[in-house]
Motif scaffolding. Structure first.
Motif, PDB file in Angstrom:
ATOM      1  N   UNK A  13      44.227  18.993  19.383  1.00  0.00           N
ATOM      2  CA  UNK A  13      43.442  18.049  21.169  1.00  0.00           C
ATOM      3  C   UNK A  13      43.247  18.896  21.968  1.00  0.00           C
ATOM      4  N   UNK A  14      42.473  19.173  22.154  1.00  0.00           N
ATOM      5  CA  UNK A  14      42.672  19.853  24.635  1.00  0.00           C
ATOM      6  C   UNK A  14      42.758  19.428  25.342  1.00  0.00           C
ATOM      7  N   UNK A  15      43.583  19.592  26.302  1.00  0.00           N
ATOM      8  CA  UNK A  15      43.571  19.176  27.524  1.00  0.00           C
ATOM      9  C   UNK A  15      42.407  19.167  28.112  1.00  0.00           C
ATOM     10  N   UNK A  16      42.117  17.201  28.489  1.00  0.00           N
ATOM     11  CA  UNK A  16      40.996  17.149  29.897  1.00  0.00           C
ATOM     12  C   UNK A  16      41.218  17.872  30.974  1.00  0.00           C
ATOM     13  N   UNK A  17      40.008  18.578  31.291  1.00  0.00           N
ATOM     14  CA  UNK A  17      40.473  19.667  32.771  1.00  0.00           C
ATOM     15  C   UNK A  17      38.809  19.964  33.064  1.00  0.00           C
ATOM     16  N   UNK A 106      42.285  25.147  30.879  1.00  0.00           N
ATOM     17  CA  UNK A 106      44.006  25.987  30.896  1.00  0.00           C
ATOM     18  C   UNK A 106      43.190  26.471  29.446  1.00  0.00           C
ATOM     19  N   UNK A 107      41.919  26.328  29.493  1.00  0.00           N
ATOM     20  CA  UNK A 107      41.524  26.730  27.832  1.00  0.00           C
ATOM     21  C   UNK A 107      40.532  27.867  27.817  1.00  0.00           C
ATOM     22  N   UNK A 112      38.274  33.135  26.005  1.00  0.00           N
ATOM     23  CA  UNK A 112      37.342  34.435  25.935  1.00  0.00           C
ATOM     24  C   UNK A 112      38.080  35.349  25.221  1.00  0.00           C
ATOM     25  N   UNK A 113      39.407  34.510  24.957  1.00  0.00           N
ATOM     26  CA  UNK A 113      39.620  35.658  23.818  1.00  0.00           C
ATOM     27  C   UNK A 113      39.597  35.927  22.430  1.00  0.00           C
ATOM     28  N   UNK A 114      38.871  34.927  21.783  1.00  0.00           N
ATOM     29  CA  UNK A 114      38.321  34.564  20.645  1.00  0.00           C
ATOM     30  C   UNK A 114      37.189  35.237  20.716  1.00  0.00           C
ATOM     31  N   UNK A 387      47.488  31.976  32.763  1.00  0.00           N
ATOM     32  CA  UNK A 387      46.412  31.819  32.574  1.00  0.00           C
ATOM     33  C   UNK A 387      46.799  33.395  31.823  1.00  0.00           C
ATOM     34  N   UNK A 388      46.930  32.613  30.616  1.00  0.00           N
ATOM     35  CA  UNK A 388      47.172  33.764  29.504  1.00  0.00           C
ATOM     36  C   UNK A 388      46.584  32.882  27.368  1.00  0.00           C
ATOM     37  N   UNK A 389      45.886  33.404  26.574  1.00  0.00           N
ATOM     38  CA  UNK A 389      45.440  32.417  25.502  1.00  0.00           C
ATOM     39  C   UNK A 389      46.680  31.833  25.146  1.00  0.00           C
ATOM     40  N   UNK A 390      47.683  33.292  25.203  1.00  0.00           N
ATOM     41  CA  UNK A 390      49.650  32.673  24.477  1.00  0.00           C
ATOM     42  C   UNK A 390      49.797  30.649  25.239  1.00  0.00           C
TER      43      UNK A 390
END
Length: 434
Positions: A13-17, A106-107, A112-114, A387-390
């Motif tokens: 589930x991704x956060x809607x934003x 926030x994704x 981007x990292x992927x 602001x980091x993929x982790x």
């Protein structure tokens, strides 16, 4: 214009934003790519479900885009948020793919990292309207110094309260922590229901308490991240929030371990005096209210903080160009058109959000609308998560901050809990990106 729905099974589930592009030369029009080489079609992935207002919006977008690129159709596919991760992963593996896509703000760093998103820095640099975007939101669309997303729209949480009850007891909506307790106690005394909800599985709400007290969740130091859960300011805020659910607190035990969906139902049915949620909650309240007239007495105010209004997480979505798009120049022009002042505002209005341009927040359509005025004011006081993929691993998967609050509510030693949580947060944020 073709519209399609993409159905894909996914447990993520991704956060809607919300965040997105703008118009060329400040006009909201396309025109920076060669019309002679324009493709027959560009595909846009929009997260969520198709609605009449959104279909009309994209009809307008296509018509405007075709003023410059008359032979290019805009194909819009609506991707349910729970299916977004699998859909993007499949696209990266060579499946059906978009040219422009919406991702939660926030994704951006995660995708981007992927390698899913294209570098759009050169397009943004030559785009006049970018200077008028919320610069914090624009910065949030960068990863490792590269621009991968631009804000499309934003949304924030506010304090919902029963306006009729506060009038009856002669009180105003609270603006400070002390007033939250004072008003909540008065509501419980007069109405025999809990005065305030403090769910523990609620990073967005907890963060506002931390930020309002001068604390941080984590900060970047050079190339690494350092947790700040043990700083005096953050610790004080967390202990105050946890104390709202303590033995002498104003929030009931029923909300311990829960997210904001549980108090939402209570708010809609006159079983709660105040709680924190976003503008999107009103639709859910209407669905769950047994007595629809109650909704007329639910109002909102900016978030109360330690000594005044608190910052809110600036939720929302970003617009990006997919890394495998065969037409990145034309996709970037479509992105800027969709997210410019004209069409960025139109999309925000169609979806019940706010535009990503601070100057537009003073529009009477927001400031004079009782249902939106508080959120419009709150939009002027926002912050962002690391602001980091982790970050998504730390928050969505491990729930480091909510888990720490839960343990403190359950009676564990705050110093020990926050020391361990801070170590886990720091370690997670600094893990190598796969």
């Amino acid at each position: 214009m073709r519209f399609a729905k993409v159905a894909a099974a996914s447990t993520a589930l991704l956060l809607a934003a919300a965040c997105g592009g703008g118009g060329d030369e400040g006009s909201g029009s396309a025109g920076g790519a060669d019309p002679a080489s324009a493709p027959e079609e560009l595909t846009v992935w929009v997260m969520g479900s198709s609605q009449d207002a959104l279909v009309s919006y994209f009809d307008e977008v296509e018509a405007k885009y075709q003023e410059t690129y008359p032979d290019t159709a805009v194909n819009v596919e609506f991707i349910p948020w729970p299916d977004a991760q699998e859909s993007i992963n499949n696209a990266m593996a060579g499946g059906d793919a978009p040219d422009v896509l919406e991702v939660g703000n926030d994704q951006v760093s995660n995708w981007a990292a992927q390698g899913a998103l294209a570098d759009i820095g050169s397009y943004v640099e030559s785009w006049d309207e970018a200077a008028d975007l919320d610069q914090g939101a624009l910065e949030y669309g960068r990863y490792d110094g590269v621009q991968y997303g631009v804000p499309w729209f934003s949304g924030v949480r506010t304090l919902y309260y029963r306006a009729d009850w506060l009038r009856e007891i002669g009180m105003e909506p609270p603006t400070t922590w002390d007033e939250v307790v004072e008003v909540a106690e008065a509501i419980e005394k007069e109405k025999d229901v809990p005065g305030f909800a403090a769910p523990t599985d609620f990073t967005n709400g907890i963060a506002s308490f931390i930020w309002s007290n001068g604390g941080e969740i984590a900060v970047q130091e050079g190339d690494s991240w350092q947790g700040r859960l043990t700083s005096p300011e953050t610790k004080e805020a967390i202990e105050f929030y946890a104390g709202l659910s303590g033995d002498d607190g104003v929030s009931p035990k029923a909300y311990v371990g829960e997210n904001e969906l549980v108090p939402l139902a209570d708010m809609a049915n006159s079983k709660l005096g105040m709680y924190i949620d976003g503008g999107w909650a009103l639709g859910s309240m209407e669905e769950q209210a047994e007595d629809k007239s109650v909704l007329e007495n639910i109002a909102s105010a900016p978030l109360p903080g330690a000594e005044g209004n608190a910052p809110a997480f600036a939720g929302g979505s970003a617009l990006s160009v997919f890394a495998l798009s065969e037409n990145p120049d034309h996709a970037a022009e479509l992105l800027k058109l969709m997210g410019g002042k004209e069409f960025g505002k139109k999309y925000a209005d169609a979806g019940g959000f706010f535009p990503a341009y601070p100057e537009l927040l003073d529009d009477p359509a927001y400031t004079d609308d009782p249902a939106r005025a508080a959120a419009a004011e709150q939009m002027k006081n926002t912050k962002f998560f690391p602001a980091t993929p982790k970050w998504n691993d730390a928050d969505l998967n491990q729930k480091i901050l909510p888990a720490a609050v839960l343990e403190i509510v359950q009676g564990e030693d705050p110093d020990k809990v926050l020391e361990e949580a801070n170590e886990a947060l720091t370690n997670t944020l600094n893990e190598p990106v796969d």
